[in-house]
Design an enzyme around this catalytic site. Structure first.
Site, mmCIF file in Angstrom:
data_model
loop_
_atom_site.group_PDB
_atom_site.id
_atom_site.type_symbol
_atom_site.label_atom_id
_atom_site.label_comp_id
_atom_site.label_asym_id
_atom_site.label_seq_id
_atom_site.Cartn_x
_atom_site.Cartn_y
_atom_site.Cartn_z
ATOM 1 N N ARG A 121 31.167 41.438 28.332
ATOM 2 C CA ARG A 121 31.562 40.765 29.578
ATOM 3 C C ARG A 121 30.983 41.392 30.833
ATOM 4 N NH1 ARG A 121 37.806 40.348 29.479
ATOM 5 N NH2 ARG A 121 37.547 38.693 31.018
ATOM 6 N N GLN A 127 27.713 36.343 32.329
ATOM 7 C CA GLN A 127 28.928 35.942 33.055
ATOM 8 C C GLN A 127 29.243 34.456 32.946
ATOM 9 O OE1 GLN A 127 29.257 37.500 37.051
ATOM 10 N NE2 GLN A 127 28.993 39.587 36.300
ATOM 11 N N ASP A 130 31.294 33.592 29.876
ATOM 12 C CA ASP A 130 32.506 34.380 29.654
ATOM 13 C C ASP A 130 33.759 33.490 29.613
ATOM 14 O OD1 ASP A 130 34.582 36.163 29.636
ATOM 15 O OD2 ASP A 130 33.891 37.353 31.332
ATOM 16 N N SER A 133 37.212 35.081 30.670
ATOM 17 C CA SER A 133 37.464 35.057 32.116
ATOM 18 C C SER A 133 37.783 33.649 32.595
ATOM 19 C CB SER A 133 36.249 35.575 32.885
ATOM 20 O OG SER A 133 36.157 36.970 32.771
ATOM 21 N N TYR A 228 38.281 47.873 31.245
ATOM 22 C CA TYR A 228 39.633 47.653 30.721
ATOM 23 C C TYR A 228 40.514 48.869 30.963
ATOM 24 C CZ TYR A 228 37.732 43.605 28.355
ATOM 25 O OH TYR A 228 37.147 42.401 28.092
HETATM 26 P P1 NAD Z 1 42.956 42.274 30.455
HETATM 27 O O1 NAD Z 1 43.374 40.876 30.123
HETATM 28 O O2 NAD Z 1 42.459 43.158 29.364
HETATM 29 O O3 NAD Z 1 44.182 43.018 31.169
HETATM 30 C C1 NAD Z 1 44.781 42.503 32.333
HETATM 31 C C2 NAD Z 1 45.113 43.639 33.279
HETATM 32 O O4 NAD Z 1 46.193 44.409 32.763
HETATM 33 C C3 NAD Z 1 43.969 44.629 33.505
HETATM 34 O O5 NAD Z 1 43.641 44.633 34.883
HETATM 35 C C4 NAD Z 1 44.545 45.956 33.053
HETATM 36 O O6 NAD Z 1 44.094 47.061 33.830
HETATM 37 C C5 NAD Z 1 46.027 45.719 33.228
HETATM 38 N N1 NAD Z 1 46.900 46.651 32.483
HETATM 39 C C6 NAD Z 1 46.773 47.094 31.223
HETATM 40 N N2 NAD Z 1 47.780 47.933 30.905
HETATM 41 C C7 NAD Z 1 48.577 48.004 32.003
HETATM 42 C C8 NAD Z 1 49.777 48.703 32.294
HETATM 43 N N3 NAD Z 1 50.371 49.509 31.403
HETATM 44 N N4 NAD Z 1 50.318 48.543 33.526
HETATM 45 C C9 NAD Z 1 49.731 47.742 34.435
HETATM 46 N N5 NAD Z 1 48.601 47.060 34.219
HETATM 47 C C10 NAD Z 1 48.024 47.186 33.015
HETATM 48 O O7 NAD Z 1 41.894 42.268 31.612
HETATM 49 P P2 NAD Z 1 40.833 41.147 32.021
HETATM 50 O O8 NAD Z 1 41.439 40.226 32.986
HETATM 51 O O9 NAD Z 1 40.249 40.611 30.790
HETATM 52 O O10 NAD Z 1 39.779 42.024 32.805
HETATM 53 C C11 NAD Z 1 39.479 43.323 32.382
HETATM 54 C C12 NAD Z 1 38.376 43.907 33.191
HETATM 55 O O11 NAD Z 1 37.157 43.301 32.870
HETATM 56 C C13 NAD Z 1 38.529 43.823 34.689
HETATM 57 O O12 NAD Z 1 38.075 45.026 35.227
HETATM 58 C C14 NAD Z 1 37.589 42.743 35.065
HETATM 59 O O13 NAD Z 1 37.150 42.846 36.389
HETATM 60 C C15 NAD Z 1 36.495 43.047 34.069
HETATM 61 N N6 NAD Z 1 35.618 41.926 33.926
HETATM 62 C C16 NAD Z 1 34.351 42.128 34.313
HETATM 63 C C17 NAD Z 1 33.466 41.107 34.220
HETATM 64 C C18 NAD Z 1 32.075 41.320 34.670
HETATM 65 O O14 NAD Z 1 31.705 42.410 35.051
HETATM 66 N N7 NAD Z 1 31.259 40.326 34.622
HETATM 67 C C19 NAD Z 1 33.853 39.890 33.721
HETATM 68 C C20 NAD Z 1 35.156 39.719 33.316
HETATM 69 C C21 NAD Z 1 36.046 40.764 33.430
#
Ligand code: NAD
Length: 406
Positions: A121, A127, A130, A133, A228
């Site tokens: 991702r 992107q 994805d 997302s 993550y």
């Molecule tokens: P996810 O669904 O894995 O988790 C959701 C959120 O829960 C995350 O922000 C995580 O830090 C938080 N979390 C986990 N345990 C926790 C706890 N104990 N207390 C509080 N919060 C907690 O996450 P996601 O939405 O799939 O995204 C994960 C990461 O991937 C993010 O940094 C996002 O920006 C990144 N991402 C990057 C790209 C890219 O670079 N193109 C694309 C998609 C996502």
């Protein structure tokens, strides 16, 4: 090459893997499109719209006999799995880390399985493919609407001749893709929004959406790899739960989205925290699933009201509840990935390609994706590896999300 779209059969699943407007793009790459009759009904895309766009509308049996590649939203049902034959391919959100047995079955049948949830991702060229997302975005939006519907008061401040209503205080726990969309949506409805995440680097994103970032004194930065979060230790978890309880009690609406790849979702709202909340408060638990949830007592797909009047909504598949938008996004992700995989009118599987190494799960009769293969090896009767009981061992915080996260 013939690509076919199936009608989803999972309960509550209203999405479809391809929308009519993208058929022309596939045809431009030499792909013929077949659509199972009724495939788009749940998302209001009629058979006639697919036919007008140039697809052939067919039965399930015709589709299984003729298609080179089958597009699906979620995992294939048993009838579809049993009907696939050697040399065919299937592409969808197959969640192989949660169901490696399906990958093994597809490999045995000589089917090439391609799963969107294996996409790397953080790769910028991936992107637009994805789906985790795009679907989390839709789900985060819908979570706020579901909460507003269940909340017996206003989200915005309203001043009327009959009195003034204060704005709802909304708390978002977990500020990944879904959480950030929830912040924006709740703000647009006029709520006062606070948010918390174990990754402190999300603070500026929360603030840019008009939310207040809550910093806990008890938990240090828990950022893991690939963007993550890492799992917290028992001590960290207990300290976090205790400190969060005070914030939770002050809010009217809580939306939880926290996930850790390959693991049980962290429990953020404990029984104790629930008891401190006021009657009429609403919680939407987007972490709720077969492995548990972020909220004590939440049940996936069900609404529970506690003895002290707190409504807990175990959010099931919220993206499927906005099927037009989620299907349009998903279809774009699928089309972009498919066009990346097809060369000269046929699938060109190349494990050396970074994107393919993540998404191609089975090929030529074998499970080829590293994380799924490792998980299956751990589960095999001959494996002496104690990590068999821990799926995250196959995906130690890497870029690819675990099965429990989707
Ligand atoms: P996810 O669904 O894995 O988790 C959701 C959120 O829960 C995350 O922000 C995580 O830090 C938080 N979390 C986990 N345990 C926790 C706890 N104990 N207390 C509080 N919060 C907690 O996450 P996601 O939405 O799939 O995204 C994960 C990461 O991937 C993010 O940094 C996002 O920006 C990144 N991402 C990057 C790209 C890219 O670079 N193109 C694309 C998609 C996502």
């Amino acid at each position: 090459m013939k690509v076919a779209v199936v009608k989803e059969t999972a309960p509550g699943e209203r999405r479809v893997a391809l929308v009519p407007e993208l058929i022309g793009r596939l045809q431009g790459a030499g792909i013929e499109v077949l659509v199972e009759s009724g495939a788009g009904d749940g998302a209001w895309f009629a058979d006639s719209a697919y036919a007008d766009a140039g697809a052939s509308v067919v039965s399930r049996a015709e589709l299984l006999a003729d298609a080179d590649l089958i597009l699906t939203v979620g995992k294939p049902d048993s009838q579809l799995t049993d009907g696939l034959h050697q040399g065919q391919a299937i592409l969808g959100m197959l969640n192989p880390l949660a169901d490696p047995g399906l990958a093994a079955t597809l490999a045995d049948r000589g089917v090439t399985a391609i799963s969107l949830d294996g996409l790397p991702r953080t790769l910028s060229r991936a992107q637009s493919m994805d789906a985790l997302s795009s679907q989390a975005n839709v789900a985060g939006y819908k979570a706020v609407l579901v909460a507003a519907e269940a909340f017996g008061r206003f989200f915005p401040m309203l001043t009327t001749a009959a009195g003034t209503a204060r704005p709802a205080k909304v708390l978002i726990l977990g500020t990944g893709v879904a959480g950030l969309q929830a912040i924006g949506t709740a703000r647009r409805l006029g709520a006062v929004v606070s948010a918390y995440d174990v990754r402190p680097q999300t603070k500026t994103e929360v603030q840019s959406l008009g939310g207040t970032f809550i910093e806990l004194k008890s938990v240090a930065d828990a950022a893991g790899q690939g963007g993550y979060a890492r799992a917290l230790t028992d001590e960290e978890r207990q300290a976090q739960q205790a400190e969060l309880a005070g914030h939770i009690a002050r809010h009217d609406v809580i939306i939880t989205t926290a996930q850790v790849p390959g693991r049980k979702p962290p429990l953020l709202v404990t029984d104790h925290a629930l008891k401190e909340m006021t009657a009429g408060a609403v919680i939407v638990d987007m972490g709720a699933g077969p492995l548990g949830g972020n909220v004590a007592g939440s049940v996936p797909g069900e609404t529970v009201v506690t003895g002290n009047g707190v409504t807990i909504i175990g959010a099931g598949n919220l993206a499927a509840a906005v099927p037009g938008a989620s299907s349009a996004f998903l279809a774009r992700n699928i089309t972009t990935l498919l066009l990346h995989l097809v060369k000269d009118g046929a699938l060109a599987i190349d494990p050396a390609d970074e994107i393919q190494a993540g998404v191609v799960i089975t090929h030529d009769g074998a499970v080829v994706q590293a994380a799924t293969a490792a998980l299956l090896a751990d589960h095999s009767p001959s494996a002496a590896n104690p990590s068999a009981a821990n799926p995250s061992a196959a995906n130690p915080g890497g870029d690819q999300p675990g099965g429990a996260t989707s």
